[in-house]
Design a protein around this motif. Structure first.
Motif, short mmCIF file in Angstrom:
data_model
loop_
_atom_site.label_atom_id
_atom_site.label_comp_id
_atom_site.label_asym_id
_atom_site.label_seq_id
_atom_site.Cartn_x
_atom_site.Cartn_y
_atom_site.Cartn_z
N ASP A 88 0.81 -1.22 -0.27
CA ASP A 88 -0.26 -0.01 0.02
C ASP A 88 0.53 1.07 -0.33
OD1 ASP A 88 1.14 -0.61 2.88
OD2 ASP A 88 -0.64 0.10 3.19
N VAL A 89 1.87 0.97 0.31
CA VAL A 89 3.24 2.74 -0.44
C VAL A 89 3.07 2.77 -1.42
CG1 VAL A 89 5.70 3.45 0.13
CG2 VAL A 89 4.35 1.50 1.80
N ASP A 90 3.05 3.71 -1.36
CA ASP A 90 3.16 4.80 -2.95
C ASP A 90 4.84 4.28 -3.83
OD1 ASP A 90 2.49 6.11 -5.26
OD2 ASP A 90 3.96 7.98 -4.63
N GLY A 91 4.42 3.30 -5.23
CA GLY A 91 5.89 2.85 -5.65
C GLY A 91 5.76 2.01 -5.34
N TRP A 92 5.49 1.33 -4.43
CA TRP A 92 5.82 -0.46 -4.32
C TRP A 92 5.77 -1.22 -5.67
CZ3 TRP A 92 6.99 -4.08 -1.04
CH2 TRP A 92 6.67 -5.20 -1.02
N PRO A 93 6.44 -2.84 -5.92
CA PRO A 93 8.02 -2.39 -4.54
C PRO A 93 9.58 -1.54 -5.03
CG PRO A 93 7.60 -3.73 -6.56
CD PRO A 93 6.78 -2.72 -7.21
N ASP A 94 8.55 -0.69 -6.46
CA ASP A 94 10.20 -0.10 -6.01
C ASP A 94 10.25 0.55 -5.18
OD1 ASP A 94 10.95 -1.36 -8.68
OD2 ASP A 94 9.62 0.13 -9.32
N LYS A 95 9.53 1.41 -4.32
CA LYS A 95 9.90 2.78 -3.43
C LYS A 95 9.32 1.94 -1.96
CE LYS A 95 9.54 5.98 -7.47
NZ LYS A 95 8.89 7.15 -7.55
N GLY A 96 10.34 2.25 -0.73
CA GLY A 96 9.20 2.81 0.37
C GLY A 96 9.39 4.14 0.22
N CYS A 97 8.42 4.11 1.51
CA CYS A 97 7.89 4.81 2.44
C CYS A 97 8.93 6.12 1.94
CB CYS A 97 7.36 5.27 3.52
SG CYS A 97 7.39 6.38 4.71
N PRO A 125 7.18 -6.02 6.25
CA PRO A 125 6.34 -7.13 5.68
C PRO A 125 7.01 -7.43 4.11
CG PRO A 125 4.81 -4.86 6.36
CD PRO A 125 5.90 -4.72 6.54
N ALA A 126 7.36 -6.41 3.91
CA ALA A 126 8.13 -6.89 2.92
C ALA A 126 8.50 -8.36 2.47
CB ALA A 126 9.05 -5.97 2.05
N ASP A 127 8.96 -9.16 1.39
CA ASP A 127 9.76 -10.24 1.65
C ASP A 127 11.55 -9.66 1.59
OD1 ASP A 127 10.78 -10.67 -0.89
OD2 ASP A 127 8.78 -11.19 -1.69
N GLN A 128 12.18 -10.54 1.43
CA GLN A 128 13.50 -10.52 2.17
C GLN A 128 13.92 -10.30 0.52
OE1 GLN A 128 16.15 -10.42 3.67
NE2 GLN A 128 14.39 -10.08 5.43
N ASP A 129 13.61 -10.65 -0.42
CA ASP A 129 14.62 -10.25 -2.23
C ASP A 129 14.03 -8.27 -2.05
OD1 ASP A 129 14.99 -12.65 -2.09
OD2 ASP A 129 13.34 -13.73 -3.14
N ALA A 132 15.98 -6.74 0.01
CA ALA A 132 17.36 -6.72 -0.34
C ALA A 132 18.09 -5.64 -1.85
CB ALA A 132 18.05 -8.36 -0.52
N ALA A 133 16.74 -5.77 -2.81
CA ALA A 133 16.82 -5.34 -3.34
C ALA A 133 16.63 -3.07 -3.49
CB ALA A 133 15.73 -5.67 -4.43
N THR A 135 17.39 -2.11 -0.63
CA THR A 135 18.63 -1.39 0.09
C THR A 135 20.18 -0.89 -0.97
OG1 THR A 135 19.32 -3.98 0.76
CG2 THR A 135 18.34 -2.88 1.98
N GLU A 136 19.84 -2.64 -1.93
CA GLU A 136 21.38 -2.22 -2.48
C GLU A 136 20.87 -0.59 -3.66
OE1 GLU A 136 23.44 -3.99 -6.04
OE2 GLU A 136 21.55 -5.11 -5.11
N ARG A 137 19.82 -0.69 -3.58
CA ARG A 137 19.54 0.31 -4.36
C ARG A 137 19.70 1.75 -4.11
NH1 ARG A 137 15.22 4.14 -5.88
NH2 ARG A 137 14.01 3.23 -5.02
N MET A 138 19.41 1.66 -2.92
CA MET A 138 19.23 3.21 -2.03
C MET A 138 20.55 2.94 -1.14
SD MET A 138 16.53 5.05 -2.55
CE MET A 138 16.17 6.15 -1.42
N GLY A 139 21.59 1.90 -1.63
CA GLY A 139 22.87 2.42 -0.37
C GLY A 139 22.82 2.31 0.54
#
Length: 229
Positions: A88-97, A125-129, A132-133, A135-139
């Motif tokens: 339900d977060v805007d931009g999911w799954p490419d973006k977090g809050c 709640p997001a799964d580990q995959d 991981a994606a 955290t890598e994109r955002m550093g």
């Protein structure tokens, strides 16, 4: 109003160096009083009681399913941030809050926290995959676990809003909740505010007590660091 459009008449008054030094000394006295008050509050916080955590909350980490005690990673204390990264977060799954992403950008080198027998981690709640994606994109380099079910969020005040829960365990590995903070109480974790508060223009938000003519905008202008103009 943008910074570039701030007229000179809206800037602070110009005074001789001696007058500036006197104003600075007066401000410094107030800042020292605030520091002492903050130290006293921290001392009071350290004396708060704790309450036992009875339920067996479950999470998933990079190596599989774990319990709350496992999130301590062998240390005595645990500071746990609930990050909103879910469908339900805007931009999911490419973006977090956006606000949570702003917070995560400020997490320090955790070696310093770990050196004081304390672990900092995040849960979503997001799964580990997906975690991981992102955290890598955002550093980011932060321990981040997947919540299993809704019980933890409901029981610890983070079902509808982000929050920071603090836990400690005893020698028998019994876990206790010691502290919780959310909303503006979490500002101490985001030094962007401390930097902006030092400046004449401040945070440039409409709620601030700021001289007329200086930039103002609605709050919640902050967000993901790769989306600013």
């Amino acid at each position: 109003m943008t910074v570039s459009s701030v007229p000179d008449r809206a800037l602070p008054p110009v005074v001789p160096a001696a007058e500036w030094a006197a104003a600075h000394e007066a401000m410094l006295a107030k800042e020292k009083a605030l520091t002492r008050a903050r130290d006293a509050l921290a001392a009071e916080r350290r004396r708060m009681p704790m309450t036992p955590v009875e339920a067996d909350y479950r999470f998933v980490g990079p190596d599989g399913e774990v319990g709350l005690l496992d999130l301590f990673a062998g240390r005595r204390q645990l500071v746990l941030y609930r990050f909103f990264y879910q469908p339900d977060v805007d931009g999911w799954p490419d973006k977090g809050c956006g606000g949570c992403s702003f917070f995560a950008d400020h997490v320090p080198n955790l070696a310093h926290v770990n050196a004081r027998d304390t672990t900092f981690a995040m849960v979503s709640p997001a799964d580990q995959d997906k975690i991981a994606a992102l955290t890598e994109r955002m550093g980011w380099d932060v321990p981040w676990y997947t919540l299993l079910g809704d019980d933890f969020s409901a029981d610890f005040g983070v079902a509808e809003l982000f929050g920071i829960n603090v836990f400690i365990h005893d020698d028998r590995d019994r876990v206790y909740r010691t502290y919780f903070v959310t909303a503006r109480g979490a500002e101490a974790f985001t030094p962007t505010w401390s930097i902006l508060d030092l400046t004449p223009l401040g945070r440039q938000e409409e709620w601030e007590d700021t001289p007329a003519g200086r930039p103002r905008s609605t709050p919640y202008w902050w967000g993901r660091h790769d989306e600013y103009p």
